[in-house]
Design a protein around this motif. Structure first.
Motif, PDB file in Angstrom:
ATOM      1  N   ASP A  21       9.618  -1.081 -58.525  1.00  0.00           N
ATOM      2  CA  ASP A  21      10.452  -0.407 -57.528  1.00  0.00           C
ATOM      3  C   ASP A  21      10.214  -1.070 -56.171  1.00  0.00           C
ATOM      4  N   ASP A  22      10.233  -2.390 -56.162  1.00  0.00           N
ATOM      5  CA  ASP A  22       9.931  -3.119 -54.937  1.00  0.00           C
ATOM      6  C   ASP A  22      10.861  -2.703 -53.798  1.00  0.00           C
ATOM      7  N   VAL A  23      10.305  -2.720 -52.589  1.00  0.00           N
ATOM      8  CA  VAL A  23      11.089  -2.498 -51.383  1.00  0.00           C
ATOM      9  C   VAL A  23      11.638  -3.855 -50.971  1.00  0.00           C
ATOM     10  N   MET A  24      12.955  -3.925 -50.784  1.00  0.00           N
ATOM     11  CA  MET A  24      13.573  -5.201 -50.456  1.00  0.00           C
ATOM     12  C   MET A  24      14.242  -5.132 -49.089  1.00  0.00           C
ATOM     13  N   SER A  25      14.166  -6.251 -48.388  1.00  0.00           N
ATOM     14  CA  SER A  25      14.776  -6.361 -47.076  1.00  0.00           C
ATOM     15  C   SER A  25      15.106  -7.828 -46.815  1.00  0.00           C
ATOM     16  N   ASP A  26      16.256  -8.069 -46.202  1.00  0.00           N
ATOM     17  CA  ASP A  26      16.662  -9.437 -45.851  1.00  0.00           C
ATOM     18  C   ASP A  26      16.593 -10.390 -47.043  1.00  0.00           C
ATOM     19  N   GLN A  28      14.792 -10.402 -49.716  1.00  0.00           N
ATOM     20  CA  GLN A  28      13.493 -10.721 -50.294  1.00  0.00           C
ATOM     21  C   GLN A  28      12.738  -9.431 -50.619  1.00  0.00           C
ATOM     22  N   ASN A  29      11.798  -9.559 -51.509  1.00  0.00           N
ATOM     23  CA  ASN A  29      10.954  -8.413 -51.852  1.00  0.00           C
ATOM     24  C   ASN A  29       9.936  -8.251 -50.736  1.00  0.00           C
ATOM     25  N   TYR A  30      10.047  -7.151 -50.028  1.00  0.00           N
ATOM     26  CA  TYR A  30       9.187  -6.901 -48.876  1.00  0.00           C
ATOM     27  C   TYR A  30       7.847  -6.304 -49.293  1.00  0.00           C
ATOM     28  N   GLU A  31       7.898  -5.336 -50.207  1.00  0.00           N
ATOM     29  CA  GLU A  31       6.671  -4.700 -50.689  1.00  0.00           C
ATOM     30  C   GLU A  31       6.743  -4.555 -52.200  1.00  0.00           C
ATOM     31  N   TYR A  81       0.348   9.128 -68.750  1.00  0.00           N
ATOM     32  CA  TYR A  81       0.230   9.230 -67.294  1.00  0.00           C
ATOM     33  C   TYR A  81       1.069   8.116 -66.697  1.00  0.00           C
ATOM     34  N   GLU A  82       2.012   8.464 -65.847  1.00  0.00           N
ATOM     35  CA  GLU A  82       2.820   7.474 -65.156  1.00  0.00           C
ATOM     36  C   GLU A  82       2.241   7.292 -63.760  1.00  0.00           C
ATOM     37  N   VAL A  83       1.897   6.040 -63.433  1.00  0.00           N
ATOM     38  CA  VAL A  83       1.287   5.745 -62.139  1.00  0.00           C
ATOM     39  C   VAL A  83       2.072   4.638 -61.448  1.00  0.00           C
ATOM     40  N   GLN A  84       1.943   4.621 -60.124  1.00  0.00           N
ATOM     41  CA  GLN A  84       2.639   3.623 -59.315  1.00  0.00           C
ATOM     42  C   GLN A  84       1.612   2.931 -58.424  1.00  0.00           C
ATOM     43  N   ILE A  85       1.595   1.613 -58.457  1.00  0.00           N
ATOM     44  CA  ILE A  85       0.644   0.822 -57.673  1.00  0.00           C
ATOM     45  C   ILE A  85       1.428   0.024 -56.630  1.00  0.00           C
ATOM     46  N   GLU A  86       1.055   0.212 -55.383  1.00  0.00           N
ATOM     47  CA  GLU A  86       1.691  -0.535 -54.298  1.00  0.00           C
ATOM     48  C   GLU A  86       0.888  -1.795 -54.021  1.00  0.00           C
ATOM     49  N   GLY A  87       1.601  -2.901 -53.871  1.00  0.00           N
ATOM     50  CA  GLY A  87       0.940  -4.182 -53.642  1.00  0.00           C
ATOM     51  C   GLY A  87       1.079  -4.641 -52.211  1.00  0.00           C
TER      52      GLY A  87
END
Length: 93
Positions: A21-26, A28-31, A81-87
């Motif tokens: 579920d990457d955050v994208m901006s301009d 590109q993958n921002y986060e 268990y569903e987990v989300q890891i932010e990079g």
């Protein structure tokens, strides 16, 4: 990937990447945000194992969603268990 050639004896834990579920901006993958499932398989309801997993997830401050099913044969209980890891964040701050 995602399966065993020879199923190990119960209990066992499997974890796998499900999607991002990457955050994208301009354009590109921002986060980077990666979603995983941690699946506990047991022969009966195992509250001690569930508590151990939940305690570790809380200790490392990883929020989770939990679901549970029993296989059609009734021989395996699966707790997921569903987990989300932010990079890393890319770009200027």
């Amino acid at each position: 990937y995602g399966m065993f050639l020879d199923v190990p004896p119960l209990p066992y834990i499997v974890y796998s990447f499900t999607n991002s579920d990457d955050v994208m901006s301009d354009n590109q993958n921002y986060e980077t945000i990666s979603n995983y499932q941690v699946e506990l398989s047991t022969s009966k309801k195992d509250l001690a194992s569930e508590e151990a997993i939940e305690s570790k997830l809380k200790e490392i401050r990883t929020p989770y969603m939990k679901s549970e099913v029993q296989t059609e044969s009734g021989k395996i209980y699966k707790v997921t268990y569903e987990v989300q890891i932010e990079g890393e964040k890319n770009g200027k701050e």
